[in-house]
Design a protein around this motif. Structure first.
Motif, mmCIF file in Angstrom:
data_model
loop_
_atom_site.group_PDB
_atom_site.id
_atom_site.type_symbol
_atom_site.label_atom_id
_atom_site.label_comp_id
_atom_site.label_asym_id
_atom_site.label_seq_id
_atom_site.Cartn_x
_atom_site.Cartn_y
_atom_site.Cartn_z
ATOM 1 N N GLU A 83 42.058 71.482 19.055
ATOM 2 C CA GLU A 83 43.278 70.422 19.546
ATOM 3 C C GLU A 83 42.807 69.302 20.227
ATOM 4 N N ARG A 84 43.130 68.269 20.266
ATOM 5 C CA ARG A 84 42.661 67.017 20.740
ATOM 6 C C ARG A 84 43.084 67.248 22.210
ATOM 7 N N VAL A 85 44.307 67.681 22.379
ATOM 8 C CA VAL A 85 44.873 67.735 23.683
ATOM 9 C C VAL A 85 44.115 68.555 24.704
ATOM 10 N N PHE A 86 43.512 69.703 24.163
ATOM 11 C CA PHE A 86 42.734 70.453 24.754
ATOM 12 C C PHE A 86 41.160 69.620 25.399
ATOM 13 N N GLN A 87 40.657 68.943 24.477
ATOM 14 C CA GLN A 87 39.723 68.130 24.698
ATOM 15 C C GLN A 87 39.803 67.129 25.764
ATOM 16 N N ILE A 88 41.050 66.460 25.706
ATOM 17 C CA ILE A 88 41.416 65.553 26.705
ATOM 18 C C ILE A 88 41.890 66.038 27.859
ATOM 19 N N GLY A 89 42.595 67.187 27.816
ATOM 20 C CA GLY A 89 43.456 67.484 28.918
ATOM 21 C C GLY A 89 42.808 68.611 30.004
ATOM 22 N N LYS A 90 41.575 69.425 29.626
ATOM 23 C CA LYS A 90 40.991 70.344 30.161
ATOM 24 C C LYS A 90 40.682 69.976 31.616
ATOM 25 N N ASP A 91 40.173 68.971 31.713
ATOM 26 C CA ASP A 91 39.752 68.576 33.132
ATOM 27 C C ASP A 91 40.747 68.286 34.340
ATOM 28 N N GLY A 92 42.068 67.612 33.616
ATOM 29 C CA GLY A 92 43.123 67.545 34.318
ATOM 30 C C GLY A 92 43.859 68.758 34.688
ATOM 31 N N VAL A 93 43.911 69.698 34.015
ATOM 32 C CA VAL A 93 44.345 70.963 34.292
ATOM 33 C C VAL A 93 43.703 71.586 35.485
ATOM 34 N N ASP A 94 42.219 71.494 35.242
ATOM 35 C CA ASP A 94 41.099 72.060 36.443
ATOM 36 C C ASP A 94 41.519 71.444 37.640
ATOM 37 N N ARG A 95 41.663 70.251 37.687
ATOM 38 C CA ARG A 95 42.291 69.279 38.868
ATOM 39 C C ARG A 95 43.355 69.847 39.413
ATOM 40 N N LEU A 96 44.411 69.787 38.655
ATOM 41 C CA LEU A 96 45.872 70.180 39.137
ATOM 42 C C LEU A 96 45.679 71.611 39.838
ATOM 43 N N ALA A 97 44.917 72.449 39.174
ATOM 44 C CA ALA A 97 44.940 73.949 39.916
ATOM 45 C C ALA A 97 44.053 73.724 41.299
ATOM 46 N N ALA A 98 43.151 72.937 41.317
ATOM 47 C CA ALA A 98 42.475 72.768 42.607
ATOM 48 C C ALA A 98 43.355 72.038 43.512
ATOM 49 N N THR A 99 43.975 71.058 43.624
ATOM 50 C CA THR A 99 44.739 70.363 44.100
ATOM 51 C C THR A 99 46.135 70.893 44.711
ATOM 52 N N THR A 100 46.723 71.709 43.830
ATOM 53 C CA THR A 100 47.890 72.426 44.194
ATOM 54 C C THR A 100 47.671 73.703 44.757
ATOM 55 N N GLY A 101 46.409 74.456 44.392
ATOM 56 C CA GLY A 101 46.147 75.926 44.712
ATOM 57 C C GLY A 101 47.118 76.913 44.125
ATOM 58 N N GLU A 102 47.525 76.389 42.830
ATOM 59 C CA GLU A 102 48.385 77.249 42.052
ATOM 60 C C GLU A 102 47.817 77.437 40.570
ATOM 61 N N THR A 103 48.528 77.909 39.897
ATOM 62 C CA THR A 103 48.001 78.190 38.184
ATOM 63 C C THR A 103 48.399 76.642 37.458
ATOM 64 N N ALA A 104 47.581 76.246 36.916
ATOM 65 C CA ALA A 104 47.988 75.098 35.885
ATOM 66 C C ALA A 104 47.597 75.451 34.814
ATOM 67 N N ARG A 105 48.506 74.977 33.737
ATOM 68 C CA ARG A 105 48.277 75.292 32.392
ATOM 69 C C ARG A 105 48.404 73.998 31.231
ATOM 70 N N LEU A 106 47.972 74.083 30.299
ATOM 71 C CA LEU A 106 47.887 73.181 29.090
ATOM 72 C C LEU A 106 48.728 73.900 27.950
ATOM 73 N N VAL A 107 49.785 73.470 27.628
ATOM 74 C CA VAL A 107 50.671 74.488 26.769
ATOM 75 C C VAL A 107 50.919 73.375 25.599
ATOM 76 N N VAL A 108 50.988 74.045 24.330
ATOM 77 C CA VAL A 108 51.436 73.181 23.080
ATOM 78 C C VAL A 108 52.519 73.861 22.309
ATOM 79 N N GLU A 109 53.346 73.066 21.494
ATOM 80 C CA GLU A 109 54.310 73.751 20.667
ATOM 81 C C GLU A 109 53.893 74.129 19.354
ATOM 82 N N ARG A 110 54.421 75.199 19.083
ATOM 83 C CA ARG A 110 54.014 76.080 17.697
ATOM 84 C C ARG A 110 55.111 76.758 17.262
#
Length: 259
Positions: A83-110
């Motif tokens: 999934e190309r969105v995983f390769q591109i988005g993973k670091d951003g999700v980690d950053r969101l979890a760090a800056t908000t202190g909450e659970t961040a997710r990357l979600v797709v539609e299937r």
């Protein structure tokens, strides 16, 4: 199933094996009798399936109970890596979890459902009741509604014509109300789930799309209502999500140019 696609015959034994695996995923572990009762197969039949799955390392046995084996990881990992969105988005999700202190997710539609592709949780906070691969309804989750806002109206209508499940007292199941909310999400770019999927959990999300409006998925931030007050819910987290989604979409465009 896509519109106009004919339904093919399926193999019942494969469906039964998947039912067993899904039940073990849901419960963590179970015995033969427990599985037999839950999926309405005889104990002998369940035992044969488990023996086969165990031989192939899809399940493991401890005493008289079974649980998922690690072999499934190789399949899930391979599916996620493509999934190309995983390769591109993973670091951003980690950053969101760090800056908000909450659970961040990357979600797709299937197939009309939201599937969690990646999840990053701040280790100081208790995790929300989600996990990798969890399948959720689109109408009751922030990520799902965000993705609906990128879909065309005919696809949205097809999904909203299903029998919509009410997960909590706050879940909206009226199609016309949901259509109006989807229009609002299209305008502001942010979707909210205020205890609509899980009691006690708030979630904010935005869709990820290409320059040509091809849906890639969504990113979200979830947390307890005890930690996320209204200002954080409606202002702080949406701004953090906008910042991260903008970077992801820029990186997506850059990668497409380079291919």
């Amino acid at each position: 199933m896509e519109k106009g696609e004919k339904e093919s015959k399926t193999i019942k034994s494969v469906e039964n094996a998947i039912l067993i695996l899904e039940e073990l995923r849901r419960t963590g572990q179970a015995g033969v009798t427990e599985l037999s009762d839950r999926i309405s197969l005889s104990k002998g039949t369940v035992h044969h399936y488990l023996a086969t799955l165990r031989k192939q390392n899809f399940v493991e046995k401890t005493d008289d109970t079974y649980q998922l084996g690690l072999r499934a990881l190789s399949y899930g990992g391979a599916a996620r890596e493509r999934e190309r969105v995983f390769q591109i988005g993973k670091d951003g999700v980690d950053r969101l979890a760090a800056t908000t202190g909450e659970t961040a997710r990357l979600v797709v539609e299937r197939q009309g459902y939201a599937v969690t592709l990646y999840q990053s949780t701040n280790h100081d906070q208790e995790a929300v009741p989600t996990h990798l691969g969890i399948q959720e309804d689109l109408h009751s989750t922030a990520a799902g509604k965000a993705m609906l806002s990128v879909m065309n109206d005919s696809t949205v209508d097809e999904i909203l014509e299903r029998k919509l499940v009410r997960h909590t007292d706050n879940t909206t199941i009226e199609p016309e109300t949901l259509r109006a909310e989807i229009e609002e999400i299209r305008s502001r770019g942010i979707a909210f789930d205020n205890e609509e999927q899980f009691d006690g959990i708030r979630c904010v999300a935005t869709a990820l799309a290409t320059e040509t409006d091809e849906l890639l998925g969504a990113i979200s931030v979830s947390g307890s209502v005890d930690r996320i007050d209204n200002e954080t819910f409606y202002e702080t987290i949406p701004q953090e999500i906008r910042n991260v989604s903008g970077v992801i979409e820029i990186n997506t465009t850059y990668r497409e140019w380079m291919e």
